[in-house]
Design a protein around this motif. Structure first.
Motif, PDB file in Angstrom:
ATOM      1  N   PRO A   1      -5.571 -30.307  10.891  1.00 41.82           N
ATOM      2  CA  PRO A   1      -5.847 -30.879   9.564  1.00 41.82           C
ATOM      3  C   PRO A   1      -4.547 -31.299   8.871  1.00 41.82           C
ATOM      4  CG  PRO A   1      -7.081 -28.840   9.874  1.00 41.82           C
ATOM      5  CD  PRO A   1      -6.134 -28.947  11.033  1.00 41.82           C
ATOM      6  N   PRO A   2      -4.536 -32.456   8.215  1.00 37.33           N
ATOM      7  CA  PRO A   2      -3.301 -32.951   7.585  1.00 37.33           C
ATOM      8  C   PRO A   2      -2.633 -31.965   6.644  1.00 37.33           C
ATOM      9  CG  PRO A   2      -4.989 -34.658   7.591  1.00 37.33           C
ATOM     10  CD  PRO A   2      -5.642 -33.416   8.088  1.00 37.33           C
ATOM     11  N   SER A   3      -3.419 -31.141   5.938  1.00 39.24           N
ATOM     12  CA  SER A   3      -2.835 -30.232   4.952  1.00 39.24           C
ATOM     13  C   SER A   3      -2.002 -29.117   5.580  1.00 39.24           C
ATOM     14  CB  SER A   3      -3.928 -29.620   4.073  1.00 39.24           C
ATOM     15  OG  SER A   3      -4.839 -28.876   4.861  1.00 39.24           O
ATOM     16  N   VAL A   4      -2.248 -28.809   6.861  1.00 35.58           N
ATOM     17  CA  VAL A   4      -1.466 -27.748   7.523  1.00 35.58           C
ATOM     18  C   VAL A   4      -0.621 -28.288   8.674  1.00 35.58           C
ATOM     19  CG1 VAL A   4      -3.081 -25.918   6.922  1.00 35.58           C
ATOM     20  CG2 VAL A   4      -3.385 -27.135   9.077  1.00 35.58           C
ATOM     21  N   ARG A   5      -0.694 -29.586   8.893  1.00 37.99           N
ATOM     22  CA  ARG A   5      -0.012 -30.203  10.040  1.00 37.99           C
ATOM     23  C   ARG A   5       1.490 -29.943  10.019  1.00 37.99           C
ATOM     24  NH1 ARG A   5      -2.425 -35.654  10.988  1.00 37.99           N
ATOM     25  NH2 ARG A   5      -3.445 -34.794  12.842  1.00 37.99           N
ATOM     26  N   GLY A   6       2.116 -30.115   8.877  1.00 39.67           N
ATOM     27  CA  GLY A   6       3.561 -29.923   8.773  1.00 39.67           C
ATOM     28  C   GLY A   6       3.985 -28.515   9.145  1.00 39.67           C
ATOM     29  N   LYS A   7       3.230 -27.518   8.661  1.00 39.55           N
ATOM     30  CA  LYS A   7       3.552 -26.118   8.964  1.00 39.55           C
ATOM     31  C   LYS A   7       3.450 -25.850  10.459  1.00 39.55           C
ATOM     32  CE  LYS A   7       1.710 -24.485   4.532  1.00 39.55           C
ATOM     33  NZ  LYS A   7       0.629 -23.674   3.898  1.00 39.55           N
ATOM     34  N   VAL A   8       2.384 -26.359  11.070  1.00 39.17           N
ATOM     35  CA  VAL A   8       2.162 -26.124  12.503  1.00 39.17           C
ATOM     36  C   VAL A   8       3.245 -26.820  13.322  1.00 39.17           C
ATOM     37  CG1 VAL A   8       0.566 -26.432  14.431  1.00 39.17           C
ATOM     38  CG2 VAL A   8      -0.319 -25.841  12.170  1.00 39.17           C
ATOM     39  N   TRP A   9       3.565 -28.059  12.968  1.00 43.40           N
ATOM     40  CA  TRP A   9       4.627 -28.773  13.692  1.00 43.40           C
ATOM     41  C   TRP A   9       5.949 -28.015  13.617  1.00 43.40           C
ATOM     42  CZ3 TRP A   9       4.071 -34.684  12.173  1.00 43.40           C
ATOM     43  CH2 TRP A   9       2.891 -35.190  12.754  1.00 43.40           C
ATOM     44  N   SER A  10       6.295 -27.551  12.413  1.00 40.56           N
ATOM     45  CA  SER A  10       7.565 -26.829  12.249  1.00 40.56           C
ATOM     46  C   SER A  10       7.622 -25.592  13.127  1.00 40.56           C
ATOM     47  CB  SER A  10       7.756 -26.417  10.780  1.00 40.56           C
ATOM     48  OG  SER A  10       8.033 -27.534   9.981  1.00 40.56           O
ATOM     49  N   LEU A  11       6.517 -24.837  13.154  1.00 34.83           N
ATOM     50  CA  LEU A  11       6.474 -23.618  13.963  1.00 34.83           C
ATOM     51  C   LEU A  11       6.518 -23.947  15.452  1.00 34.83           C
ATOM     52  CD1 LEU A  11       3.792 -21.644  11.916  1.00 34.83           C
ATOM     53  CD2 LEU A  11       6.182 -20.952  12.253  1.00 34.83           C
ATOM     54  N   ALA A  12       5.779 -25.001  15.846  1.00 33.92           N
ATOM     55  CA  ALA A  12       5.703 -25.359  17.268  1.00 33.92           C
ATOM     56  C   ALA A  12       7.027 -25.943  17.775  1.00 33.92           C
ATOM     57  CB  ALA A  12       4.568 -26.353  17.491  1.00 33.92           C
ATOM     58  N   ILE A  13       7.669 -26.772  16.974  1.00 32.78           N
ATOM     59  CA  ILE A  13       8.955 -27.360  17.374  1.00 32.78           C
ATOM     60  C   ILE A  13      10.037 -26.295  17.393  1.00 32.78           C
ATOM     61  CG2 ILE A  13      10.773 -29.000  16.697  1.00 32.78           C
ATOM     62  CD1 ILE A  13       8.483 -30.774  15.533  1.00 32.78           C
ATOM     63  N   GLY A  14       9.978 -25.403  16.399  1.00 36.37           N
ATOM     64  CA  GLY A  14      10.963 -24.322  16.327  1.00 36.37           C
ATOM     65  C   GLY A  14      12.279 -24.777  15.715  1.00 36.37           C
ATOM     66  N   ASN A  15      13.220 -23.840  15.661  1.00 38.63           N
ATOM     67  CA  ASN A  15      14.543 -24.136  15.089  1.00 38.63           C
ATOM     68  C   ASN A  15      15.618 -23.446  15.928  1.00 38.63           C
ATOM     69  OD1 ASN A  15      16.632 -24.946  13.438  1.00 38.63           O
ATOM     70  ND2 ASN A  15      16.129 -23.557  11.757  1.00 38.63           N
ATOM     71  N   GLU A  16      15.672 -23.833  17.208  1.00 41.81           N
ATOM     72  CA  GLU A  16      16.669 -23.255  18.118  1.00 41.81           C
ATOM     73  C   GLU A  16      18.093 -23.537  17.656  1.00 41.81           C
ATOM     74  OE1 GLU A  16      15.899 -24.707  22.012  1.00 41.81           O
ATOM     75  OE2 GLU A  16      14.069 -23.505  22.292  1.00 41.81           O
ATOM     76  N   LEU A  17      18.287 -24.622  16.912  1.00 46.02           N
ATOM     77  CA  LEU A  17      19.624 -24.994  16.446  1.00 46.02           C
ATOM     78  C   LEU A  17      20.051 -24.202  15.207  1.00 46.02           C
ATOM     79  CD1 LEU A  17      19.251 -28.865  16.837  1.00 46.02           C
ATOM     80  CD2 LEU A  17      20.437 -27.309  18.389  1.00 46.02           C
ATOM     81  N   ASN A  18      19.104 -23.405  14.652  1.00 44.60           N
ATOM     82  CA  ASN A  18      19.396 -22.582  13.465  1.00 44.60           C
ATOM     83  C   ASN A  18      19.943 -23.413  12.296  1.00 44.60           C
ATOM     84  OD1 ASN A  18      18.639 -20.072  14.638  1.00 44.60           O
ATOM     85  ND2 ASN A  18      20.567 -20.087  15.787  1.00 44.60           N
ATOM     86  N   ILE A  19      19.335 -24.554  12.072  1.00 47.71           N
ATOM     87  CA  ILE A  19      19.749 -25.418  10.957  1.00 47.71           C
ATOM     88  C   ILE A  19      19.151 -24.875   9.661  1.00 47.71           C
ATOM     89  CG2 ILE A  19      19.648 -27.755  10.014  1.00 47.71           C
ATOM     90  CD1 ILE A  19      19.356 -28.764  12.882  1.00 47.71           C
ATOM     91  N   THR A  20      19.951 -24.834   8.620  1.00 50.02           N
ATOM     92  CA  THR A  20      19.497 -24.360   7.310  1.00 50.02           C
ATOM     93  C   THR A  20      19.433 -25.525   6.326  1.00 50.02           C
ATOM     94  OG1 THR A  20      21.758 -23.916   6.604  1.00 50.02           O
ATOM     95  CG2 THR A  20      20.574 -22.105   7.687  1.00 50.02           C
ATOM     96  N   HIS A  21      18.803 -25.263   5.193  1.00 53.88           N
ATOM     97  CA  HIS A  21      18.744 -26.287   4.140  1.00 53.88           C
ATOM     98  C   HIS A  21      20.151 -26.608   3.643  1.00 53.88           C
ATOM     99  CE1 HIS A  21      14.233 -25.824   2.914  1.00 53.88           C
ATOM    100  NE2 HIS A  21      14.397 -25.747   4.224  1.00 53.88           N
TER     101      HIS A  21
END
Length: 401
Positions: free
Chosen positions: A122-142
């Motif tokens: 669903p579009p409303s949760v798509r961003g959250k799921v993508w972020s979790l699935a892609i991950g942050n192996e590079l440990n990039i911060t804001h």
């Protein structure tokens, strides 16, 4: 008649008024024409002809009612399907928010979640799921994004004023290279989803897209900006906040397949093409033979699809569904999607020559039916002689060494 009844004096009509009067009494439809009696100065209709016209009129009324009923049924069906879809999306949102996302680590690989994933996030949760699935192996911060963006803005100011080169980690890259990269970003932003207009100059997301691409060129000067990146960043911007979109963007481009293509690693790109052809021949032997006969190699159509992750080639909503499963299955799904496209249009493509195939695959039809498209992808078997995608790719890499 009106003038006689009201007692108004009858005045002779001018030629123009006479024409207008005749037009006023023209029949307004074919039904009126059928039922209209002949003028008094002509012989009356024979009874048989009048009866025939009456029947024709009644038949037309029946057909019109049938059409109206059919259209009403179609509208009702569309409304029911839309309501059903909205209910399905609503239920899916509750499931994602209440069950899956709070327990991501334990549930993301379950069969239930994978099946739900395939149906589209669903579009409303798509961003959250993508972020979790892609991950942050590079440990990039804001904070790192802010630093990269500040450096990019400093570069832009320096280049626009013709000042001295900015000293930074990418000192090995000339000012001309950086300026060319900057100009390419400007050009590509205006060409990103032009129909939406939101990324055009003055649009709400123009500066955001510019910032993310500029920050990335500072974060990865060894990669820089490559055409196609703007579409990937744009899709992420539509689903995530700016800093989170940058984090997902950087990690996504760091995946082996994307890095091979964006850094133009010819050897590895050829390995991917060779692996693709193994499964192409396995799934679609007739079309594979036709492509070979016409000397149509995978690079002609695959490069554009992989560079933009189908966001340029497919309708946006369909591209997002491809992204959904790509985040679940990884690079393998990109090539499975390519085979799904070829399977969907196999009958058409086998009748085309080299030029027409290349043109067709470069610009796919815009009215692709979603369910039919994913049914075609589901029919593709990513297994060749008991070897899966990763095994075939490893084998090819070993052989090339």
């Amino acid at each position: 008649e009106y003038e006689e009844k009201t007692g108004r004096a009858h005045r002779p009509l001018s030629p123009k008024q006479n024409v207008r009067k005749n037009l006023d009494f023209e029949p307004l439809s074919t039904t009126a024409l059928i039922l209209e009696d002949r003028p008094a100065n002509l012989p009356a209709k024979p009874a048989e002809e009048a009866q025939k016209h009456r029947q024709q009129y009644e038949e037309m009324v029946v057909q019109a009612k049938k059409r109206e009923l059919k259209e009403a049924q179609k509208r009702k069906k569309q409304l029911e399907e839309r309501c059903k879809l909205e209910d399905s999306i609503g239920n899916a949102v509750l499931t994602w928010n209440n069950e899956i996302l709070p327990n991501w680590e334990t549930m993301c690989c379950s069969r239930k979640v994978r099946e739900l994933w395939w149906q589209g996030i669903p579009p409303s949760v798509r961003g959250k799921v993508w972020s979790l699935a892609i991950g942050n192996e590079l440990n990039i911060t804001h904070e790192l994004y802010d630093i990269c963006l500040a450096r990019a803005k400093e570069k832009w100011r320096s280049l626009s004023t013709g000042g001295a080169e900015v000293e930074c980690e990418d000192a090995g890259f000339s000012a001309a290279d950086r300026e060319a990269s900057l100009e390419l970003i400007k050009l590509d932003i205006s060409r990103t989803f032009p129909n939406l207009c939101i990324f055009q100059h003055g649009g709400p997301y123009h500066d955001t897209l510019h910032s993310i691409l500029g920050a990335y060129t500072c974060y990865r000067p060894d990669v820089g900006y490559v055409q196609g990146m703007s579409f990937i960043a744009a899709v992420l911007i539509l689903n995530l906040d700016t800093a989170d979109a940058f984090i997902a963007f950087s990690n996504l481009l760091n995946k082996p397949c994307q890095m091979a293509f964006f850094r133009v690693d010819h050897g590895l790109m050829l390995t991917y093409f060779a692996a693709f052809e193994v499964f192409f021949e396995e799934n679609l032997p007739r079309l594979f033979a036709h492509f070979k006969k016409n000397n149509l190699t995978p690079d002609i159509y695959l490069i554009d699809w992989i560079f933009t992750l189908y966001s340029k080639s497919l309708p946006l909503d369909l591209a997002c569904r491809v992204w959904d499963v790509f985040c679940r299955d990884g690079e393998e799904f990109l090539f499975r999607t390519a085979l799904g496209i070829l399977k969907l249009f196999e009958d058409i493509l086998t009748k085309m020559d080299f030029i027409h195939i290349a043109q067709f695959l470069t610009k796919l039809p815009e009215d692709l039916p979603s369910e039919e498209f994913f049914t075609s992808i589901a029919a593709i078997q990513m297994q060749s002689r008991n070897k899966k995608w990763a095994q075939v790719k490893r084998m090819l890499i070993f052989d090339n060494r």
